[in-house]
Design a protein around this motif. Structure first.
Motif, PDB file in Angstrom:
ATOM      1  N   LEU A   1     -61.400 -57.968  43.015  1.00 25.89           N
ATOM      2  CA  LEU A   1     -62.194 -57.050  42.212  1.00 25.89           C
ATOM      3  C   LEU A   1     -61.657 -57.061  40.784  1.00 25.89           C
ATOM      4  CD1 LEU A   1     -62.331 -54.131  44.783  1.00 25.89           C
ATOM      5  CD2 LEU A   1     -64.235 -55.611  44.156  1.00 25.89           C
ATOM      6  N   VAL A   2     -62.560 -57.141  39.811  1.00 28.06           N
ATOM      7  CA  VAL A   2     -62.166 -57.200  38.409  1.00 28.06           C
ATOM      8  C   VAL A   2     -62.725 -55.970  37.696  1.00 28.06           C
ATOM      9  CG1 VAL A   2     -62.259 -58.537  36.272  1.00 28.06           C
ATOM     10  CG2 VAL A   2     -62.234 -59.714  38.480  1.00 28.06           C
ATOM     11  N   TYR A   3     -61.805 -55.162  37.115  1.00 25.54           N
ATOM     12  CA  TYR A   3     -62.187 -53.915  36.469  1.00 25.54           C
ATOM     13  C   TYR A   3     -61.868 -53.970  34.978  1.00 25.54           C
ATOM     14  CZ  TYR A   3     -61.706 -52.195  41.285  1.00 25.54           C
ATOM     15  OH  TYR A   3     -61.794 -52.019  42.639  1.00 25.54           O
ATOM     16  N   GLU A   4     -62.408 -52.988  34.277  1.00 22.62           N
ATOM     17  CA  GLU A   4     -61.966 -52.802  32.904  1.00 22.62           C
ATOM     18  C   GLU A   4     -60.487 -52.411  32.917  1.00 22.62           C
ATOM     19  OE1 GLU A   4     -64.062 -48.415  32.679  1.00 22.62           O
ATOM     20  OE2 GLU A   4     -63.357 -49.295  30.805  1.00 22.62           O
ATOM     21  N   TYR A   5     -59.758 -52.851  31.931  1.00 25.09           N
ATOM     22  CA  TYR A   5     -58.319 -52.605  31.886  1.00 25.09           C
ATOM     23  C   TYR A   5     -58.042 -51.234  31.270  1.00 25.09           C
ATOM     24  CZ  TYR A   5     -53.404 -53.120  30.661  1.00 25.09           C
ATOM     25  OH  TYR A   5     -52.050 -52.933  30.528  1.00 25.09           O
ATOM     26  N   MET A   6     -57.202 -50.468  31.944  1.00 22.36           N
ATOM     27  CA  MET A   6     -56.842 -49.128  31.490  1.00 22.36           C
ATOM     28  C   MET A   6     -55.396 -49.158  31.008  1.00 22.36           C
ATOM     29  SD  MET A   6     -59.674 -47.501  31.959  1.00 22.36           S
ATOM     30  CE  MET A   6     -59.287 -45.764  31.970  1.00 22.36           C
ATOM     31  N   LYS A   7     -55.237 -49.150  29.715  1.00 18.57           N
ATOM     32  CA  LYS A   7     -53.946 -49.433  29.093  1.00 18.57           C
ATOM     33  C   LYS A   7     -52.859 -48.460  29.520  1.00 18.57           C
ATOM     34  CE  LYS A   7     -51.796 -50.132  24.561  1.00 18.57           C
ATOM     35  NZ  LYS A   7     -52.033 -50.178  23.092  1.00 18.57           N
ATOM     36  N   ASN A   8     -53.194 -47.186  29.697  1.00 20.07           N
ATOM     37  CA  ASN A   8     -52.165 -46.183  29.965  1.00 20.07           C
ATOM     38  C   ASN A   8     -51.961 -45.873  31.441  1.00 20.07           C
ATOM     39  OD1 ASN A   8     -50.836 -45.312  27.485  1.00 20.07           O
ATOM     40  ND2 ASN A   8     -52.897 -44.750  26.813  1.00 20.07           N
ATOM     41  N   GLY A   9     -52.504 -46.703  32.304  1.00 24.23           N
ATOM     42  CA  GLY A   9     -52.186 -46.594  33.725  1.00 24.23           C
ATOM     43  C   GLY A   9     -52.706 -45.331  34.390  1.00 24.23           C
ATOM     44  N   THR A  10     -51.955 -44.852  35.372  1.00 27.61           N
ATOM     45  CA  THR A  10     -52.404 -43.722  36.182  1.00 27.61           C
ATOM     46  C   THR A  10     -51.959 -42.399  35.597  1.00 27.61           C
ATOM     47  OG1 THR A  10     -50.434 -43.637  37.557  1.00 27.61           O
ATOM     48  CG2 THR A  10     -52.176 -45.166  38.238  1.00 27.61           C
ATOM     49  N   LEU A  11     -52.719 -41.367  35.909  1.00 24.80           N
ATOM     50  CA  LEU A  11     -52.316 -40.007  35.548  1.00 24.80           C
ATOM     51  C   LEU A  11     -50.973 -39.680  36.186  1.00 24.80           C
ATOM     52  CD1 LEU A  11     -52.655 -37.098  34.543  1.00 24.80           C
ATOM     53  CD2 LEU A  11     -54.145 -36.686  36.524  1.00 24.80           C
ATOM     54  N   LYS A  12     -50.791 -40.103  37.416  1.00 27.56           N
ATOM     55  CA  LYS A  12     -49.548 -39.813  38.137  1.00 27.56           C
ATOM     56  C   LYS A  12     -48.331 -40.315  37.375  1.00 27.56           C
ATOM     57  CE  LYS A  12     -47.096 -40.944  42.367  1.00 27.56           C
ATOM     58  NZ  LYS A  12     -47.136 -41.720  43.615  1.00 27.56           N
ATOM     59  N   SER A  13     -48.440 -41.526  36.813  1.00 33.38           N
ATOM     60  CA  SER A  13     -47.287 -42.108  36.120  1.00 33.38           C
ATOM     61  C   SER A  13     -46.921 -41.314  34.869  1.00 33.38           C
ATOM     62  CB  SER A  13     -47.580 -43.565  35.760  1.00 33.38           C
ATOM     63  OG  SER A  13     -48.613 -43.646  34.779  1.00 33.38           O
ATOM     64  N   HIS A  14     -47.857 -40.535  34.341  1.00 39.10           N
ATOM     65  CA  HIS A  14     -47.580 -39.721  33.154  1.00 39.10           C
ATOM     66  C   HIS A  14     -47.092 -38.323  33.521  1.00 39.10           C
ATOM     67  CE1 HIS A  14     -49.196 -42.311  29.876  1.00 39.10           C
ATOM     68  NE2 HIS A  14     -49.832 -42.876  30.895  1.00 39.10           N
ATOM     69  N   LEU A  15     -47.106 -38.005  34.793  1.00 35.47           N
ATOM     70  CA  LEU A  15     -46.643 -36.683  35.222  1.00 35.47           C
ATOM     71  C   LEU A  15     -45.201 -36.710  35.716  1.00 35.47           C
ATOM     72  CD1 LEU A  15     -49.852 -35.447  37.122  1.00 35.47           C
ATOM     73  CD2 LEU A  15     -49.083 -34.804  34.814  1.00 35.47           C
ATOM     74  N   TYR A  16     -44.833 -37.742  36.464  1.00 36.12           N
ATOM     75  CA  TYR A  16     -43.473 -37.827  36.996  1.00 36.12           C
ATOM     76  C   TYR A  16     -43.192 -39.236  37.498  1.00 36.12           C
ATOM     77  CZ  TYR A  16     -46.248 -37.049  41.233  1.00 36.12           C
ATOM     78  OH  TYR A  16     -47.206 -37.124  42.221  1.00 36.12           O
ATOM     79  N   GLY A  17     -41.914 -39.573  37.546  1.00 36.46           N
ATOM     80  CA  GLY A  17     -41.474 -40.795  38.209  1.00 36.46           C
ATOM     81  C   GLY A  17     -41.435 -42.036  37.359  1.00 36.46           C
ATOM     82  N   SER A  18     -41.922 -41.989  36.109  1.00 35.32           N
ATOM     83  CA  SER A  18     -41.967 -43.220  35.321  1.00 35.32           C
ATOM     84  C   SER A  18     -41.178 -43.144  34.020  1.00 35.32           C
ATOM     85  CB  SER A  18     -43.419 -43.568  34.988  1.00 35.32           C
ATOM     86  OG  SER A  18     -43.979 -42.588  34.147  1.00 35.32           O
ATOM     87  N   GLY A  19     -40.738 -41.960  33.660  1.00 28.53           N
ATOM     88  CA  GLY A  19     -39.994 -41.811  32.414  1.00 28.53           C
ATOM     89  C   GLY A  19     -40.862 -41.818  31.173  1.00 28.53           C
TER      90      GLY A  19
END
Length: 840
Positions: A558-576
């Motif tokens: 499956l080929v999607y549009e690219y989302m530069k800032n990733g997941t909401l989860k990664s911006h809440l915790y666990g990724s720094g």
């Protein structure tokens, strides 16, 4: 008096005058028969109201609340050679919006342009885009020195419609007049068949349509004052290839509107009562076709509505003829009396072109039937040709960009359709797939190309073949490998239950996220098929767009549009990553809610996502939220049903307890999951953390405890301490609490959730403004210490055999998460969710 709605909202010192104007307009509506709920007629850039063909266009100075800043520059013409609405214009040097409060449903949008000489601005050189929340109507648009009216038919799924004017580069935008008018929801509906091919087009209700041609065959031009929906019908003389092959017929008084078929809103009697008839004369052996040619834009599919009314026959079953589109037989031996069983009865036939047009011409022909003993004759009364939006929600192939002198607007940056090299690859892939021999293997045991499963039923009752037959979505494996450098591990940006995700770049430079299925994964063909079915049916700025798919050589990609800032989860915790502000979090929640609300209400049948979680909410370069991962999505209940009975699937910690108990799925199951996401956004911690004390293991349960005490400030993210306006937090908490009600009937709709979130954002912004003026920070929430651990790398968990983690991420810097064994954890009654072999 619903016709008054578009005017009384404007208020102000001119209210009395507006009521008088509205009363006149209402009486005109009554005369026409159809009364629109919304009837905004706006004369742009003028201090005065004007009347055109019996309709009053209100000055946008009197309706100044419709305009967002910057309000633009008023311009006036010195010439009187054009209609009054073209004497003035509003010019925008930066991104600007008109915002209309509307009832949800179908609307006409009409944009009026006519450039004139201005001492500062050369209006014919203006270059700009026009868009709504969901569609792009014009891109890099310029207007030649003449009157141009652009008419669109769209479904508004929210209670407001925003029209954004965006200058291209250093240019400017302008508009002379605007119309936003309700139309009957039944005007264009259903799943029309493909013209000259098998199958039907799915998802017409979510399409925006642009009127390209509206023609009255054999009759005079019909003006808006003679049409109940204020449409213009042009004569067909300029489109006829051979004018001598037809003769005009006019029997307007004989037209009959039969209940259940066409109505006066479908087309006026002046269209049905006139037609062009084959000029066969007395020659019973005449064998020729009457053909019309219409110019269209390539790269789009088109909706065609044929208007018929047999005003030439003396008796039933006398007229038989054939109908063609682009030399393809659409209807053979058409006998109108078999449909309406009455002469001179108005009737329509709708079709959609099979694929995006490669030619700039659509040819429509009528010709005599080949039946023995039938006199050679054929008629056509009227025709409408409407352009359908492409897979990116666009009705124009230009590049939609924000002005270089302004910030990027909230509509987002929508890349224009890049037909060139990508289209060539798609066609090559289609040719390859047609002629490549494939083995038929049981998909429950091995991965099998989608094209070999044409008989498999889709969840919406259609077949996979009918849904994926549009070759514009299929991408050759060679193109995918080139985009990802043969799936180079250095380009891997995440791993989920379906497989690994890679960042890729197509030949035209478009950045994409490529999700490659893992043959060993417990998710397989069903999810792959559902994802394509769902995403090929609708487009929305808050839903991740499907660029295409590949099913060659046992691959499922499956080929999607690219989302530069990733997941909401990664911006809440666990990724720094840096913490999000409260305003950013509210805007992300609002965007996600809009996407889900569209799923629930934007199509002829609702769609239930069934896997709403922070890992499935992606963020673009502007942190605009888009809902992703539709592999578990399910078509909602029928009109006469309250739920869909189905096996329980979803993610652990987000799963609706009522759905789990009863295995009855509704839209309110998504609402529950979204409520969990809301508290996850507020608290910035995993929804399930077995390492915490028992009462804190489940985030939703823990947050609800403090919400019911009225002390939600005990659980907010430490980075938000002292930065949340109390009223904003209170509204947010109340909304989350309602979402998490034990029973679906007690939960709000996503539309109501969206409204409350927007209100919470307004409260936050108003409170911050007041706080800045008072230089006093004591009104902010969050001074109490946090009562949970610092989370570094905890992932969410998902229900499946053995409890399998599933993260549908498309951003950079993401890692495969591990799942702790939860067998020893004691959960509350709400989250005692058994592990199901069918679940995730």
């Amino acid at each position: 008096m619903s016709c008054l709605k578009g005017f009384v909202k404007m208020g102000g010192e001119n209210f009395g005058f507006l009521i008088w104007v509205s009363s006149i307009t209402f009486l005109l509506c009554l005369c026409h028969g159809y009364v629109p709920v919304d009837n905004y007629l706006i004369n742009c850039g003028s201090p005065n109201n004007v009347t055109v063909t019996g309709r009053v266009f209100i000055s946008d100075n009197l309706a100044s609340n419709l305009l967002a800043t910057p309000s633009g520059i008023l311009a006036a013409s010195n010439h009187n050679s054009v209609s009054d609405i073209y004497q003035t214009a509003r010019i925008f040097t930066g991104t600007s919006k008109y915002s209309f409060s509307v009832a949800r449903g179908r609307h006409w949008l009409r944009l009026h342009f006519s450039p004139f000489h201005h001492q500062t601005f050369q209006m014919e050189s203006a270059k700009f885009s026009v868009s709504s929340q969901t569609h792009v109507f014009l891109s890099d648009f310029t207007v030649k020195p003449r009157v141009v009216t652009k008419e669109y038919y769209l479904n508004v799924a929210t209670d407001h419609l925003e029209l954004t004017f965006t200058p291209s580069g250093n240019s400017f935008a302008f508009v002379n007049a605007l119309e936003v008018v309700s139309v009957p929801d039944t005007l264009i509906s259903g799943d029309p068949p493909f013209a000259g091919s098998h199958g039907t087009f799915q998802g017409l209700s979510s399409q925006a349509l642009e009127t390209v041609h509206r023609v009255n065959m054999g009759g005079p031009r019909v003006t808006p004052d003679s049409d109940t929906l204020s449409r213009t019908w042009e004569t067909d003389s300029e489109f006829l290839v051979e004018k001598n092959l037809v003769k005009n017929v006019s029997k307007i008084p004989s037209v009959d509107y039969v209940t259940g078929y066409a109505t006066e809103e479908t087309a006026p009697k002046s269209v049905y009562g006139t037609c062009n008839e084959m000029n066969s004369g007395a020659n019973p052996s005449s064998r020729f076709n009457v053909t019309w040619e219409f110019e269209v834009e390539t790269g789009f599919q088109y909706f065609l509505r044929f208007h018929f009314c047999d005003v030439v026959s003396k008796s039933l079953n006398q007229l038989f003829f054939d109908l063609y589109v682009d030399s393809m037989m659409v209807v053979r031996d058409l006998d109108l009396s078999t449909y309406v069983n009455k002469l001179a009865a108005a009737y329509t036939m709708d079709y959609v072109t099979v694929s995006p047009k490669q030619s700039e011409i659509i040819r429509v022909s009528i010709g005599p039937s080949r039946l023995q003993g039938v006199y050679p004759n054929a008629i056509l009364n009227g025709l409408e040709i409407m352009k359908m939006n492409n897979s990116k929600g666009q009705l124009s192939k230009g590049t939609f960009l924000t002005s270089g002198s302004t910030k990027k607007n909230n509509v987002g940056v929508i890349i224009g359709a890049t037909v060139g090299s990508l289209l060539a690859l798609v066609l090559l892939g289609g040719f390859f797939l047609i002629f490549k021999k494939r083995r038929r293997v049981n998909h429950s045991k091995t991965w099998t190309p989608l094209s070999t499963k044409g008989a498999a039923s889709g969840s919406s009752g259609t077949t996979v073949a009918s849904i994926t037959s549009n070759s514009s979505y299929r991408i050759p494996l060679a193109a995918v490998k080139e985009a990802t450098n043969s799936f180079d591990e250095n380009r891997s940006i995440g791993v989920g239950g379906f497989g690994r995700v890679y960042k890729g770049v197509l030949q035209d430079g478009t950045q994409v996220a490529v999700k490659r299925g893992n043959p060993k994964s417990q998710q397989g063909f069903a999810e792959f098929k559902t994802e394509i079915e769902m995403l090929s049916q609708f487009r929305h700025r808050h839903l991740v767009s499907l660029i295409g798919y590949c099913d060659e050589s046992k691959e499922m990609i499956l080929v999607y549009e690219y989302m530069k800032n990733g997941t909401l989860k990664s911006h809440l915790y666990g990724s720094g990553l840096p913490s999000l502000t409260w305003k950013q979090r509210l805007e992300i929640c609002i965007g996600s809610a809009r996407g889900l609300h569209y799923l629930h209400t934007g199509d002829s049948k609702s769609v239930i996502h069934r896997d709403v979680k922070s890992a499935n909410i992606l963020l673009d370069e502007n942190l605009m939220a888009k809902v992703a991962d539709f592999g578990l999505s399910k078509t909602g209940p029928e009109i006469d049903q309250t739920h869909v009975s189905t096996a329980v699937k979803g993610s652990f910690g987000y799963l609706d307890p009522e759905y789990f108990r009863r295995q009855q799925l509704t839209e309110k199951s998504d609402v529950y999951s979204f409520g969990v996401v809301m508290f996850e956004v507020l608290c910035a911690r995993p929804v399930i953390d077995p390492t915490l004390p028992r009462e804190m293991v489940n985030l939703a349960e823990w947050a609800m405890k403090w919400q019911k005490k009225g002390q939600l400030e005990h659980v907010i993210d430490q980075s938000l301490r002292g930065k949340i306006v109390p009223d904003s937090l209170r509204k947010f908490g109340e909304t989350g609490e309602k979402c998490l009600a034990d029973y679906g009937v007690d939960r709000p709709s996503m539309g109501d959730v969206l409204w409350n979130l927007e209100y919470a954002l307004q409260l936050q912004e108003a409170g911050v403004d007041c706080d800045q003026e008072d230089d006093n920070s004591t009104n902010m929430i969050g001074e109490l210490p946090l009562r949970f651990n610092d989370y570094n790398s905890r992932g969410d968990t998902s229900v499946n055999v053995g409890v399998v983690a599933r993260e549908g991420r498309f951003g950079e810097g993401e890692e495969e998460s591990c799942v702790d064994d939860l067998s020893g954890v004691s959960m509350s009654k709400v989250f005692s969710q058994l592990v199901k072999s069918e679940g995730r």
